[in-house]
Design an enzyme around this catalytic site. Structure first.
Site, PDB file in Angstrom:
ATOM      1  N   GLY B  12       9.883   4.978   3.698  1.00 46.44           N
ATOM      2  CA  GLY B  12       8.479   4.885   4.066  1.00 46.44           C
ATOM      3  C   GLY B  12       7.604   5.858   3.319  1.00 46.44           C
ATOM      4  O   GLY B  12       7.485   7.016   3.696  1.00 46.44           O
ATOM      5  N   THR B  13       7.027   5.425   2.229  1.00 40.33           N
ATOM      6  CA  THR B  13       6.175   6.336   1.450  1.00 40.33           C
ATOM      7  C   THR B  13       5.649   5.585   0.243  1.00 40.33           C
ATOM      8  O   THR B  13       6.211   4.565  -0.157  1.00 40.33           O
ATOM      9  CB  THR B  13       7.030   7.512   0.894  1.00 40.33           C
ATOM     10  OG1 THR B  13       7.445   8.318   1.973  1.00 40.33           O
ATOM     11  CG2 THR B  13       6.247   8.379  -0.065  1.00 40.33           C
ATOM     12  N   THR B  14       4.569   6.129  -0.359  1.00 41.82           N
ATOM     13  CA  THR B  14       4.237   5.747  -1.721  1.00 41.82           C
ATOM     14  C   THR B  14       4.113   7.031  -2.517  1.00 41.82           C
ATOM     15  O   THR B  14       3.332   7.917  -2.141  1.00 41.82           O
ATOM     16  CB  THR B  14       2.883   5.013  -1.776  1.00 41.82           C
ATOM     17  OG1 THR B  14       2.894   3.964  -0.827  1.00 41.82           O
ATOM     18  CG2 THR B  14       2.625   4.475  -3.152  1.00 41.82           C
ATOM     19  N   GLY B 143       6.250   1.809  -0.700  1.00 40.52           N
ATOM     20  CA  GLY B 143       4.954   1.295  -1.136  1.00 40.52           C
ATOM     21  C   GLY B 143       4.910   0.947  -2.603  1.00 40.52           C
ATOM     22  O   GLY B 143       4.040   0.193  -3.042  1.00 40.52           O
TER      23      GLY B 143
END
Lengths: 198, 234
Positions: B12-14, B143
């Protein structure tokens, strides 16, 4: 207003509040296809009711009960409809608000919520709801809840609709966005002065 | 809530790292999630390793944190022994060492970015298995899936510092629009010969994308201004 596909925010304009007959509003969370199927069932129900042409019409209590039966029976067949539903309305001056879950759990209260709303919104509503709130107060309270959910629920997007139902009729607002706040000093540089601190 | 227990454990991240003429720009979102709950909406995923080297963290928060701590510790010793700032290449290789040797236990993807006097600005990508790859730009986290097409089209060599920063902010903002696991604010760190500078871009300063609306204070403001007072007909 989001229709998620796993963790992708695939559809950003799904209308999840619909009016049923003259007296009821239905809001749904969860699987969009199942909600669309539920709307078809309700269409049939309302049309059948109208065909009697007897001056009676189904109110929110009846719709809630019907949906409860549908959800519970599907659950018993191990083929649930993946939705949590909020049913609200006014008939003959009597207000009604209820909730039905995907396993058939159902109840009626002055304020209800689905999903993360149960954990984040209901405490807020318990504290601030009171009898005879004005429309403005109600909207403010709802928006307070929506904002917290926007911050803390991964599946939320900044696009909302608020619907109102009274004896006079139904209003569902156009989609709109809320202002979010990121101006806390601590947000600017959380690890300042202590690299390797989290 | 109906938690989707069969959903894949996604990073969960960009995170993004981009080189420009004179240095690098690192960018990241600020959302840390446990399942569907946003545990921290203003996290700082760009972590300092030395004065001139920073790392973008994605994947397991715990794994990336402990790895950064170890690397910072050893880089610090190395700097003292060397008598001058560590190079970006050394930092990247140290990260690789930990990632590769513990590959069965760790679940974290990292982007190392920095500046040194020998090779200038550099970006190194260290994904899940412990590969190291030097690249002109790289993207990571869940992301990033939404950004491959964007960068294929928008990336060009020899950008200025401002162009690079704008590109990074735009990209993170686009990913946030579509990735449920990314969100919050956009943080950037720009590293060049002068040092490292942090920046912060919050929601209102980011552009609006498809299907996104101008934020308001309340529905009541819209109603008061006289827009559509009639009930919607179905």
């Amino acid at each position: 207003m989001a229709g998620s596909y796993g963790s992708t925010l695939r559809y950003k304009n799904v209308e999840r509040i619909k009016s049923i007959g003259k007296h009821t509003l239905l809001g749904a969370s969860g699987e969009v296809s199942d909600f669309q199927e539920i709307l078809r069932y309700l269409d049939e129900l309302i049309i059948y009711d109208n065909m009697w042409d007897d001056g009676n019409s189904l109110g929110p209590k009846e719709v809630h009960n019907y949906l409860t039966r549908v959800m519970y029976n599907r659950r018993n067949k191990f083929d649930p409809l993946f939705n949590s539903l909020v049913v609200g309305g006014v008939k003959n001056g009597q207000k009604y608000l209820g909730m039905v879950g995907m396993i058939g759990t159902h109840y009626e209260d002055n304020h209800v919520a689905t999903g993360f709303g149960n954990h984040l919104a209901r405490p807020l509503m318990r504290a601030e709801w009171h009898e005879d709130m004005s429309f403005e107060e109600a909207v403010k309270l709802l928006e307070k809840c929506l904002l917290v959910l926007l911050y803390r629920d991964r599946s939320a997007i900044n696009k909302f609709q608020i619907a109102k139902i009274t004896e006079e009729g139904v209003t569902i607002s156009e989609p709109y966005a809320l202002k979010t706040f990121w101006g806390f000093l601590a947000f600017q540089n959380p690890t300042k002065g202590a690299e390797g601190s989290w | 809530m109906d938690p989707d227990l069969s959903a894949p454990h996604s990073m969960g991240t960009t995170i993004i790292g981009v080189t420009y003429d004179g240095g690098v720009v690192l960018g990241a979102d600020s959302r840390t999630s446990t399942g569907m709950y946003v545990a921290n909406r203003a996290s700082d995923k760009i972590t300092q390793l030395t004065d001139n080297v920073y790392v973008c963290r994605s994947g397991s928060a715990a794994d990336s944190q402990i790895l950064s701590d170890y690397v910072r510790y050893f880089l610090n010793q190395h700097t003292i022994q060397l008598g001058q700032p560590a190079t970006v290449k050394v930092a990247a290789n140290l990260v690789r060492l930990f990632s590769y040797q513990n590959k069965n236990m760790l679940q974290t993807g990292l982007i190392i970015g920095g500046w040194d006097k020998y090779e200038g600005g550099q970006i190194y990508s260290v994904p899940l298995g412990g590969t190291v790859l030097k690249q002109p730009f790289t993207i990571g986290g869940s992301g990033s899936s939404y950004l491959y097409g964007f960068f294929d089209q928008a990336w060009k060599d020899g950008m200025s510092k401002d162009e690079a920063e704008k590109l990074v902010v735009k990209a993170v903002s686009l990913a946030i629009a579509r990735d449920g696991a990314s969100g919050g604010v956009v943080r950037t760190v720009t590293i060049n010969a002068e040092g490292a500078t942090r920046n912060f871009y919050s929601g209102d300063s980011l552009p609006l994308w498809h299907e996104e609306l101008e934020p308001r204070n309340s529905l009541l403001d819209i109603l008061v201004s006289g827009a559509s007072p009639e009930p919607m007909s179905i």
